[in-house]
Design a protein around this motif. Structure first.
Motif, short mmCIF file in Angstrom:
data_model
loop_
_atom_site.label_atom_id
_atom_site.label_comp_id
_atom_site.label_asym_id
_atom_site.label_seq_id
_atom_site.Cartn_x
_atom_site.Cartn_y
_atom_site.Cartn_z
N SER A 1 18.29 78.73 8.05
CA SER A 1 18.77 77.45 8.56
C SER A 1 18.50 77.35 10.06
CB SER A 1 20.27 77.31 8.28
OG SER A 1 20.99 78.21 9.08
N TYR A 2 18.62 76.15 10.58
CA TYR A 2 18.40 75.95 12.01
C TYR A 2 19.37 76.78 12.82
CZ TYR A 2 15.43 71.95 11.00
OH TYR A 2 14.43 71.16 10.56
N PHE A 3 20.63 76.80 12.39
CA PHE A 3 21.62 77.51 13.18
C PHE A 3 21.37 79.02 13.16
CE2 PHE A 3 25.72 79.36 14.17
CZ PHE A 3 25.96 78.72 15.37
N LYS A 4 20.99 79.55 12.02
CA LYS A 4 20.71 80.99 11.94
C LYS A 4 19.50 81.34 12.81
CE LYS A 4 21.53 84.04 8.41
NZ LYS A 4 21.47 84.45 7.02
N PHE B 1 18.54 70.20 19.57
CA PHE B 1 18.52 69.75 18.18
C PHE B 1 19.57 70.50 17.37
CE2 PHE B 1 16.97 70.28 13.83
CZ PHE B 1 16.95 68.94 13.42
N THR B 2 19.69 71.80 17.59
CA THR B 2 20.69 72.60 16.89
C THR B 2 22.10 72.14 17.25
OG1 THR B 2 19.18 74.48 16.90
CG2 THR B 2 21.48 74.95 16.44
N LEU B 3 22.30 71.81 18.53
CA LEU B 3 23.61 71.31 18.96
C LEU B 3 23.94 70.00 18.26
CD1 LEU B 3 26.13 71.26 20.76
CD2 LEU B 3 24.72 70.24 22.54
N PHE B 4 23.01 69.07 18.23
CA PHE B 4 23.26 67.79 17.58
C PHE B 4 23.49 67.96 16.07
CE2 PHE B 4 20.67 66.05 21.25
CZ PHE B 4 21.80 65.75 21.99
N ARG C 1 32.99 76.22 15.25
CA ARG C 1 32.44 77.42 15.90
C ARG C 1 30.95 77.24 16.20
NH1 ARG C 1 31.44 81.53 11.70
NH2 ARG C 1 29.71 80.07 11.47
N ASN C 2 30.22 76.68 15.25
CA ASN C 2 28.79 76.46 15.45
C ASN C 2 28.52 75.49 16.59
OD1 ASN C 2 28.45 78.15 13.31
ND2 ASN C 2 27.82 76.57 11.87
N VAL C 3 29.38 74.48 16.73
CA VAL C 3 29.22 73.54 17.84
C VAL C 3 29.41 74.26 19.17
CG1 VAL C 3 30.24 71.53 18.99
CG2 VAL C 3 29.83 71.47 16.54
N TRP C 4 30.44 75.10 19.26
CA TRP C 4 30.68 75.81 20.52
C TRP C 4 29.55 76.78 20.85
CZ3 TRP C 4 33.66 74.05 24.05
CH2 TRP C 4 34.78 73.30 23.72
N PHE D 1 19.14 82.01 20.97
CA PHE D 1 20.32 82.31 21.77
C PHE D 1 20.17 83.59 22.61
CE2 PHE D 1 24.66 83.83 22.45
CZ PHE D 1 25.24 82.70 22.99
N PRO D 2 19.62 84.68 22.06
CA PRO D 2 19.55 85.92 22.85
C PRO D 2 18.58 85.87 24.04
CG PRO D 2 19.33 86.41 20.52
CD PRO D 2 19.25 84.93 20.66
N ILE D 3 17.54 85.05 23.97
CA ILE D 3 16.53 85.05 25.04
C ILE D 3 17.15 84.68 26.39
CG2 ILE D 3 14.40 83.97 25.86
CD1 ILE D 3 13.58 83.73 22.88
N PRO D 4 17.81 83.52 26.53
CA PRO D 4 18.38 83.22 27.84
C PRO D 4 19.55 84.13 28.19
CG PRO D 4 19.05 81.54 26.29
CD PRO D 4 18.03 82.42 25.60
#
Length: 144
Positions: free
Chosen positions: A3-6, A65-68, A103-106, A13-16
């Motif tokens: 999925s997009y979130f996964k 996009f993942t946030l939205f 949780r996913n939104v945060w 997420f880990p890169i920055p």
């Protein structure tokens, strides 16, 4: 299928987070310069000569996009939860889904913020290093 979130949590997420950690640690300037050069060579690489978009902005766009998408999922789950609650249905399952969506939104919000902070901090450090080198050159000229 991922999925997009996964994908976001495992790749984007880990890169920055790692780069910001390396830049914020009190390490020698040479290591900071090396991390900035590494970030510039990978993240600000243009994937195609005709495309003016760097890899950084593509990753940031995917993060947005993942946030939205996460917010839309949260909004849908909130509506389902309130419908179940108002009609006297079994609430725990709907509440668990609502909390997971929140949780996913945060996490998505934090990821987007990390990308923006990385961009700003990187540009400020580059500007600072440039100013330091100009100052050193001016001092050397005055000494001679």
């Amino acid at each position: 299928m991922m999925s997009y979130f996964k994908f976001f949590v495992t790749v984007l997420f880990p890169i920055p987070a790692i780069l910001l950690t390396l830049l914020l640690l009190p390490l020698p300037t040479s290591i900071h310069v090396g991390v900035i050069r590494l970030a510039d060579s990978i993240l600000f690489l243009k994937p195609h000569p005709n495309l003016e978009l760097s890899l950084f902005w593509l990753c940031f766009g995917l993060s947005c996009f993942t946030l939205f998408s996460a917010y839309q999922s949260y909004d849908n789950n909130k509506e389902v939860y309130y419908n179940v609650k108002n009609h006297g249905g079994h609430q725990p399952h709907a509440l668990v889904k609502l909390m997971a969506a929140e949780r996913n939104v945060w996490i998505s919000t934090l990821g987007c913020a990390l990308w923006l902070i990385l961009h700003r901090y990187r540009s400020l450090m580059k500007r600072c290093f440039r100013a330091e080198s100009l100052l050193e050159n001016e001092v050397e000229k005055k000494i001679k």
